[in-house]
Structure formats: structure tokens, C-alpha cells
Design a protein around this motif. Structure first.
Motif, mmCIF file in Angstrom:
data_model
loop_
_atom_site.group_PDB
_atom_site.id
_atom_site.type_symbol
_atom_site.label_atom_id
_atom_site.label_comp_id
_atom_site.label_asym_id
_atom_site.label_seq_id
_atom_site.Cartn_x
_atom_site.Cartn_y
_atom_site.Cartn_z
ATOM 1 N N HIS A 20 0.784 -1.235 0.000
ATOM 2 C CA HIS A 20 0.000 0.000 0.000
ATOM 3 C C HIS A 20 0.817 1.287 0.000
ATOM 4 C CE1 HIS A 20 -3.674 -2.294 0.563
ATOM 5 N NE2 HIS A 20 -3.113 -2.936 1.574
ATOM 6 N N PHE A 21 2.119 1.239 0.234
ATOM 7 C CA PHE A 21 2.917 2.469 0.220
ATOM 8 C C PHE A 21 2.762 3.138 -1.141
ATOM 9 C CE2 PHE A 21 6.973 4.852 -0.054
ATOM 10 C CZ PHE A 21 6.872 5.572 1.129
ATOM 11 N N TYR A 22 2.604 4.450 -1.141
ATOM 12 C CA TYR A 22 2.222 5.155 -2.367
ATOM 13 C C TYR A 22 3.240 5.027 -3.494
ATOM 14 C CZ TYR A 22 5.564 8.918 -1.404
ATOM 15 O OH TYR A 22 6.723 9.628 -1.201
ATOM 16 N N ASP A 23 4.519 4.882 -3.158
ATOM 17 C CA ASP A 23 5.579 4.886 -4.162
ATOM 18 C C ASP A 23 6.060 3.456 -4.416
ATOM 19 O OD1 ASP A 23 7.765 5.293 -5.785
ATOM 20 O OD2 ASP A 23 8.967 6.354 -4.288
ATOM 21 N N PRO A 24 5.911 2.928 -5.629
ATOM 22 C CA PRO A 24 6.360 1.557 -5.895
ATOM 23 C C PRO A 24 7.865 1.396 -5.794
ATOM 24 C CG PRO A 24 5.750 2.660 -7.939
ATOM 25 C CD PRO A 24 5.316 3.570 -6.828
ATOM 26 N N ASN A 25 8.590 2.514 -5.825
ATOM 27 C CA ASN A 25 10.053 2.469 -5.674
ATOM 28 C C ASN A 25 10.487 2.729 -4.240
ATOM 29 O OD1 ASN A 25 10.606 1.998 -8.495
ATOM 30 N ND2 ASN A 25 10.065 4.149 -8.852
ATOM 31 N N PHE A 26 9.519 2.894 -3.330
ATOM 32 C CA PHE A 26 9.794 3.036 -1.886
ATOM 33 C C PHE A 26 10.831 4.121 -1.595
ATOM 34 C CE2 PHE A 26 8.346 -1.279 -2.707
ATOM 35 C CZ PHE A 26 7.269 -1.386 -1.831
ATOM 36 N N ASN A 27 10.664 5.257 -2.295
ATOM 37 C CA ASN A 27 11.578 6.391 -2.090
ATOM 38 C C ASN A 27 13.046 5.993 -2.261
ATOM 39 O OD1 ASN A 27 9.740 8.418 -1.786
ATOM 40 N ND2 ASN A 27 9.834 8.500 0.440
ATOM 41 N N GLY A 28 13.293 5.060 -3.184
ATOM 42 C CA GLY A 28 14.660 4.651 -3.484
ATOM 43 C C GLY A 28 15.230 3.590 -2.567
ATOM 44 N N ILE A 29 14.412 3.079 -1.634
ATOM 45 C CA ILE A 29 14.854 2.047 -0.693
ATOM 46 C C ILE A 29 14.603 0.659 -1.294
ATOM 47 C CG2 ILE A 29 14.427 1.000 1.577
ATOM 48 C CD1 ILE A 29 15.887 3.634 1.738
ATOM 49 N N ASP A 30 15.554 -0.245 -1.128
ATOM 50 C CA ASP A 30 15.362 -1.641 -1.533
ATOM 51 C C ASP A 30 14.538 -2.322 -0.434
ATOM 52 O OD1 ASP A 30 15.513 -4.352 -2.119
ATOM 53 O OD2 ASP A 30 17.598 -4.271 -2.791
#
Length: 399
Positions: A20-30
Motif C-alpha cells: 500500500h505504500f504510495y511509491d512503488p520504488n519506496f523512495n529509493g529504498i530496496d
């Protein structure tokens, strides 16, 4: 708590963010790697405090506002003291040049009765100095200096507010820098309402009055439907003024719909104000005109304690060129958070949308920059001068 239970909680938290986090790239976090890194640590921790500390450290790596996990029973340790504390001594404060400075004193409360005045410096709350309080603060994203000041100020306020009927000792410096000590009793706040979701009672407040014949003042501490009628009623009382000051300093944000209903009094036609964006969709949103449009000039007061919906309203007023924004830059807590129950006793909040104005600006981590930047100073407060308010009055009188 058994190891299997800790792992189950960890998996639910990680998976909820993953889905559910809005960013599929997780703000650049792996995010996949974080699962491996933190699962081993969760397995090794041996108490509930360590569990939640690790979970929040993991979440904070996303560097996003409206993000955290904890026990529902301990929500009072994280929610706004302005809104949810049921006892007060009748002061407001700001951290100015590494000092806790009194910025407001309410008549007939215990601080006023003890002759504490605007501009006084609080040296200690109980046994804690500001530097000692800072060591206790759990700073949360976004990690910028203004947001750090917000969390430090919130922790100071949490110590000043508290359970009604309890007492708090303040050691403070007066206008001559002479030290005093007073033990003050917290007065019970009135008209608390339930917002549900396991939250404590909320104490919503709004006020309006005429500063002069032509200039009106409106303030409220949250955008909430339960308080909106009162806010709008106050606006109607002053809608014939030639100038209006809306004081959002210390406003804790809240309902988007409540914000839109208020903003509807300042537009004459339907206007797009921005887009809410997540990994799956982009939803444009609009302000609809409601009732008669306010015809006077508008000044909005903001500072480091104006967050979320308060930032959004200021940003929209600024983008539409409805009025001038005056004060200090806001912290940039501008994502759409959503709550999830992990079990009957644990709640998780994560951002599910980011927001952009039509010009592409995203207030998250950036905050709203005032059109007229002016900071409070102790020497002005000692003269009973609210320089931000005075600048707003000056702007309205000269334009």
C-alpha cells in the motif's frame, strides 16, 4: 511476547507497506532487502519496546511523513498535545534560538495566575532542560531541520500539557532574567469529542474577532468536520471585513474535505488545486465554490507547527494567489496517511498518496515557504509584540 508473534507482526507491517505504500520504488529504498535486514533483528530482540523501535526504524528509512507503528494504548505519546491532551496550564511555546519561549498566555489559567508572561523563557519542565528533552525525542521523517524543530517543540508541549488535575513544575526566567519556580495545576479542557479509531478525545477550538474595524481574525487548531460548523460560523461573522487573517500556527491538519469546504468560501468557480498520486492512480481534486465568496484580502499565518492540512491550505491559497502567506516555513508533512490495524492492540500508519499542485510542486519534505518570512524574537514578545501577526495587519492595511 513470543518470537513467533514478533515475526508475525513484522511480516504484517512489512507486507502492508509493500502492498500500500504510495511509491512503488519506496523512495529509493530496496524494500526487499529491508525485509532480510530487519527480520533477523526482530528475531533477536527480546521485548516489546525493542520490537517497536526496530519496526519504526525500518519504516523511517522510507523518509516519509505520516508513517509509524505502535500500541493503540500509547497513542497519547505520539498524537498532538494541542488536540488530544485533556489538561492545560494556558500557555503556548516555541523553541527560539535553543530556548523554550512563551508565545501565548491564556487569561485566568494557572500560568497567568502565576504571572508567567509572553517572552519568558522556560528553563526546566520538572527536572528536564531543553537539551535533556531533545535526547528523549524520537525524530520522525521527513528528516529536515524544520521538522526536527516541530518534533522537539511537540515534545516540550507534551510535557506542558497532560492529564487534567495533575501538576507540573516550571522553572522560568522573567523579563529581567530572574529565575522563578512555580508548580502549576493543569485545568481540564472542555468539550472533548470522540474521533474513533482508538484515539483519545479531541479538543477542537476555533475563535474569531475583529482586530480593528476593517480587519478580522480567525484561528482553529484542526481541520475536522466535527469543528467545521464552528469555524465556518466564525468566518461568517467576519466575512464583511476588508481583510482577514487566518492563523494556522499550531494547526495540526486533518480532514481534506473539511479543508476544501473552508477553501470553497474563497473561490467563485470550480478550480483544480492538485492531484493525489500513488502507484495505481492519479486523482485530480477540485475546490468547489460554497456560499458567497469572501471579498476581502487574506493573510495566512504559518510556522513550524503548521502541518499536513494546514500546509496544504496555505499552499493552495498561495498557488491560487488568494492571499499572502506570512511567518515561518512549515515542516513538509504533506502525504495522505492511512491507518491499518495489525491486531486488536497495534496500529500502523503509512502514506498511501503523495500530492502535487498543478505546477508540479510537492510539499512533502519541502514545506510551504511564506511570501513574507518573519520570525518571532524574544525581545519582541517581551514587548507583547507578535511580529508575524503585526506583519499580517500591516500587509492588509497597506494593500
Amino acid at each position: 511476547m513470543a518470537k513467533s508473534e514478533r515475526i508475525e507482526i513484522f511480516e504484517q507491517v512489512w507486507n502492508t507497506v509493500n502492498e500500500h505504500f504510495y511509491d512503488p520504488n519506496f523512495n529509493g529504498i530496496d524494500w526487499e532487502k529491508k525485509h532480510m535486514d530487519y527480520k533477523a533483528q526482530i528475531e533477536a530482540c527480546n521485548n516489546t519496546d525493542s520490537l517497536f523501535s526496530l519496526l519504526n526504524i525500518m519504516l523511517f528509512e522510507l523518509n516519509s511523513s505520516h508513517c509509524g507503528v505502535g500500541l493503540i494504548s500509547e497513542l497519547n505519546k505520539t498524537v498532538s498535545p494541542y488536540i488530544f491532551s485533556n489538561g492545560e496550564i494556558g500557555i503556548d511555546i516555541r523553541v527560539i534560538k535553543n530556548q523554550i519561549v512563551v508565545t501565548k498566555v491564556l487569561k485566568n489559567f494557572s500560568a497567568d495566575i502565576a504571572n508567567i508572561n509572553v517572552g519568558f523563557i522556560i528553563e526546566r519542565i520538572e527536572s528536564l532542560t531543553l537539551s535533556e528533552i531533545e535526547k528523549l525525542v524520537k525524530f520522525k521523517p521527513p528528516f529536515n531541520d524544520i521538522n526536527r524543530t516541530f518534533h522537539l517543540t511537540s515534545e516540550v508541549l507534551r510535557l506542558i500539557y497532560g492529564q487534567s488535575g495533575t501538576r507540573v513544575e516550571l522553572v522560568f526566567l522573567d523579563e529581567h532574567n530572574k529565575s522563578h519556580s512555580e508548580i502549576l495545576t493543569r485545568t481540564e479542557r472542555q468539550n472533548g469529542i470522540s474521533l474513533g479509531g482508538g484515539l483519545p478525545l479531541a479538543f477542537l477550538h476555533s475563535e474569531s474577532y475583529f482586530i480593528s474595524k476593517d480587519i478580522a481574525y480567525l484561528s482553529f487548531n484542526a481541520f475536522n468536520p466535527a469543528n467545521l460548523d464552528h469555524v465556518l460560523s466564525n468566518l461568517e461573522k467576519v466575512e464583511k471585513s476588508k481583510g482577514l487573517i487566518i492563523d494556522l500556527r499550531g494547526n495540526d491538519g486533518g480532514s481534506i474535505e473539511a479543508m476544501k469546504l473552508l477553501l470553497g468560501r474563497f473561490v467563485s468557480e470550480r478550480r483544480k488545486y492538485g492531484t493525489y498520486i500513488n502507484r495505481n492512480e492519479q486523482n485530480e481534486d477540485f475546490i468547489e465554490p460554497i456560499g458567497s465568496k469572501y471579498q476581502g484580502k487574506v493573510a495566512i499565518l504559518i510556522d513550524e507547527m503548521s502541518i499536513s492540512g494546514a500546509e496544504n491550505m496555505a499552499g493552495i491559497i498561495q498557488y491560487f494567489k488568494i492571499g499572502k502567506i506570512i511567518g515561518n516555513q512549515t515542516p513538509g508533512q504533506m502525504l495522505w496517511g492511512n491507518g491499518y490495524l495489525i491486531n486488536d492492540s497495534i496500529a500502523l500508519v503509512i502514506p498511501i498518496y503523495k500530492f502535487e499542485y498543478p505546477n508540479g510542486f510537492n510539499p512533502e519534505n519541502n514545506g510551504i515557504t511564506p511570501d513574507i518570512a518573519i520570525e518571532m524574537k524574544r525581545e519582541d514578545l517581551l514587548k507583547d509584540k507578535d511580529t508575524q501577526l503585526l506583519k499580517a495587519i500591516e500587509y492588509l492595511n497597506n494593500n
